[in-house]
Design a protein around this motif. Structure first.
Motif, PDB file in Angstrom:
ATOM      1  N   ARG A  83     -39.690  -1.965  23.351  1.00 24.36           N
ATOM      2  CA  ARG A  83     -39.529  -2.462  24.717  1.00 24.36           C
ATOM      3  C   ARG A  83     -40.440  -3.661  24.951  1.00 24.36           C
ATOM      4  O   ARG A  83     -40.055  -4.637  25.614  1.00 24.36           O
ATOM      5  CB  ARG A  83     -39.833  -1.350  25.714  1.00 24.36           C
ATOM      6  N   ARG A  93     -39.936  -7.921  26.353  1.00 29.24           N
ATOM      7  CA  ARG A  93     -40.420  -7.960  27.735  1.00 29.24           C
ATOM      8  C   ARG A  93     -41.165  -9.262  28.012  1.00 29.24           C
ATOM      9  O   ARG A  93     -42.014  -9.688  27.238  1.00 29.24           O
ATOM     10  CB  ARG A  93     -41.320  -6.747  27.986  1.00 29.24           C
ATOM     11  N   SER A  94     -40.852  -9.883  29.139  1.00 29.63           N
ATOM     12  CA  SER A  94     -41.485 -11.143  29.521  1.00 29.63           C
ATOM     13  C   SER A  94     -42.755 -10.875  30.329  1.00 29.63           C
ATOM     14  O   SER A  94     -42.958  -9.767  30.844  1.00 29.63           O
ATOM     15  CB  SER A  94     -40.518 -11.971  30.374  1.00 29.63           C
ATOM     16  N   GLU A 104     -43.335 -11.838  33.247  1.00 23.89           N
ATOM     17  CA  GLU A 104     -42.911 -11.485  34.605  1.00 23.89           C
ATOM     18  C   GLU A 104     -42.546 -10.007  34.702  1.00 23.89           C
ATOM     19  O   GLU A 104     -42.835  -9.341  35.710  1.00 23.89           O
ATOM     20  CB  GLU A 104     -41.719 -12.347  35.017  1.00 23.89           C
ATOM     21  N   GLU A 105     -41.929  -9.480  33.656  1.00 23.37           N
ATOM     22  CA  GLU A 105     -41.580  -8.056  33.653  1.00 23.37           C
ATOM     23  C   GLU A 105     -42.834  -7.189  33.557  1.00 23.37           C
ATOM     24  O   GLU A 105     -42.924  -6.138  34.198  1.00 23.37           O
ATOM     25  CB  GLU A 105     -40.630  -7.760  32.497  1.00 23.37           C
ATOM     26  N   TRP A 106     -43.805  -7.637  32.761  1.00 24.63           N
ATOM     27  CA  TRP A 106     -45.075  -6.907  32.713  1.00 24.63           C
ATOM     28  C   TRP A 106     -45.770  -6.941  34.071  1.00 24.63           C
ATOM     29  O   TRP A 106     -46.400  -5.969  34.482  1.00 24.63           O
ATOM     30  CB  TRP A 106     -45.996  -7.500  31.647  1.00 24.63           C
ATOM     31  N   ALA A 123     -44.301  -7.020  36.982  1.00 27.00           N
ATOM     32  CA  ALA A 123     -43.620  -6.054  37.847  1.00 27.00           C
ATOM     33  C   ALA A 123     -44.076  -4.627  37.537  1.00 27.00           C
ATOM     34  O   ALA A 123     -44.269  -3.809  38.451  1.00 27.00           O
ATOM     35  CB  ALA A 123     -42.109  -6.180  37.672  1.00 27.00           C
ATOM     36  N   SER A 125     -41.364   3.049  31.883  1.00 30.18           N
ATOM     37  CA  SER A 125     -41.342   1.650  31.456  1.00 30.18           C
ATOM     38  C   SER A 125     -41.921   1.507  30.060  1.00 30.18           C
ATOM     39  O   SER A 125     -41.601   0.549  29.352  1.00 30.18           O
ATOM     40  CB  SER A 125     -42.142   0.779  32.433  1.00 30.18           C
TER      41      SER A 125
END
Length: 275
Positions: A166, A170-171, A173-175, A177, A217
């Motif tokens: 995952r 993951r970018s 920005e996703e981290w 969030a 996540s």
């Protein structure tokens, strides 16, 4: 590409010709392929022995060499036959089309290679963020050594593999969030204990479920695994310090809430294991 030389080809010009086995060796193709091309009329040997064995001449080998080249370029047998036998075929156009397809394939392979590099890096590092990004996203309390420590401790587990896979896609920005979702949960836990919410109440159960959703996540979290985490939150000095800094006594309250929620789902906290 075939490695037959002009000298190799010239040796087939005499009446004896070359056998299937000799052609297979010189051109790097299987005997089975040569037999198939003969059967479908794509490349038939010009000679036969008295016993019916195939013999290939210089002209046969030149045609075979072109077939092998076109096959390595990705052309199908029908397209190869058209290029070789149909005088109306636009050979340069056909080759340009094939070149475009090869360029697209190379681009896809380069993307795949980059993805594999990220996957390998994620399995080895866990977190594909720079030290600066980690500090900005995860806060000043974050220790950049933690991912390496986690890999050393859990690197051979299924959960680490899920986490790494995952992480690879993951970018930042996703981290970000995810970090915000964790921070929101921590605040909600502190507010709950301040409000006198008791473990096993609907409000506490809701927070426990929310914790499972947020933690998913990283990797799927079963109720038994969550119980094991709850024990660690209370007993591990690092985790206990984290939760008790959010609110005094939170580590124990959260473990009790996880245990109470587990019981409502027929999971015995006393015997729960990491599964």
């Amino acid at each position: 590409m075939p490695d037959a030389t002009d000298a190799d080809l010239s040796r087939a010009s005499d009446a004896a010709g070359l056998t299937v086995g000799e052609v297979s060796t010189r051109l790097g193709v299987t005997v089975r392929a040569l037999h198939h091309w003969d059967e479908i009329g794509l490349a038939r040997p010009s000679l036969r022995t008295a016993g019916g064995y195939r013999l290939y001449t210089t002209g046969d080998l030149e045609r075979l060499q072109r077939i092998v080249v076109y096959r390595e370029l990705g052309l199908g047998l029908d397209r190869t036959r058209a290029i070789l036998d149909d005088s109306t075929t636009d050979v340069p156009g056909a080759l340009r089309t094939q070149r475009s397809q090869i360029a697209e394939r190379i681009d896809r392979l380069q993307q795949l290679s980059a993805g594999l590099d990220r996957m390998i890096d994620a399995h080895e590092r866990g977190l594909l963020l720079t030290i600066e990004q980690q500090a900005a996203i995860l806060g000043p309390q974050w220790n950049p050594d933690w991912p390496a420590q986690a890999r050393q401790r859990y690197g051979d587990t299924k959960q680490w593999q899920q986490y790494a896979e995952r992480s690879a896609s993951r970018s930042p920005e996703e981290w970000q969030a995810i970090a915000e979702a964790v921070a929101d949960l921590d605040r909600a836990l502190a507010e709950a204990i301040d409000a006198g919410v008791t473990p096993g109440s609907p409000e506490a159960d809701q927070l426990v479920e929310r914790h499972r959703e947020v933690f998913a996540s990283y990797f799927p979290l079963t109720r038994q695994m969550q119980v094991c985490l709850g024990r660690m939150f209370e007993s591990d000095p690092g985790y206990a310090a984290h939760y008790n800094a959010i609110h005094p006594g939170l580590a124990t309250w959260f473990r009790q809430s996880i245990d109470a929620n587990a019981r409502t789902h027929n999971v015995n906290p006393d015997t729960a294991s990491w599964q």
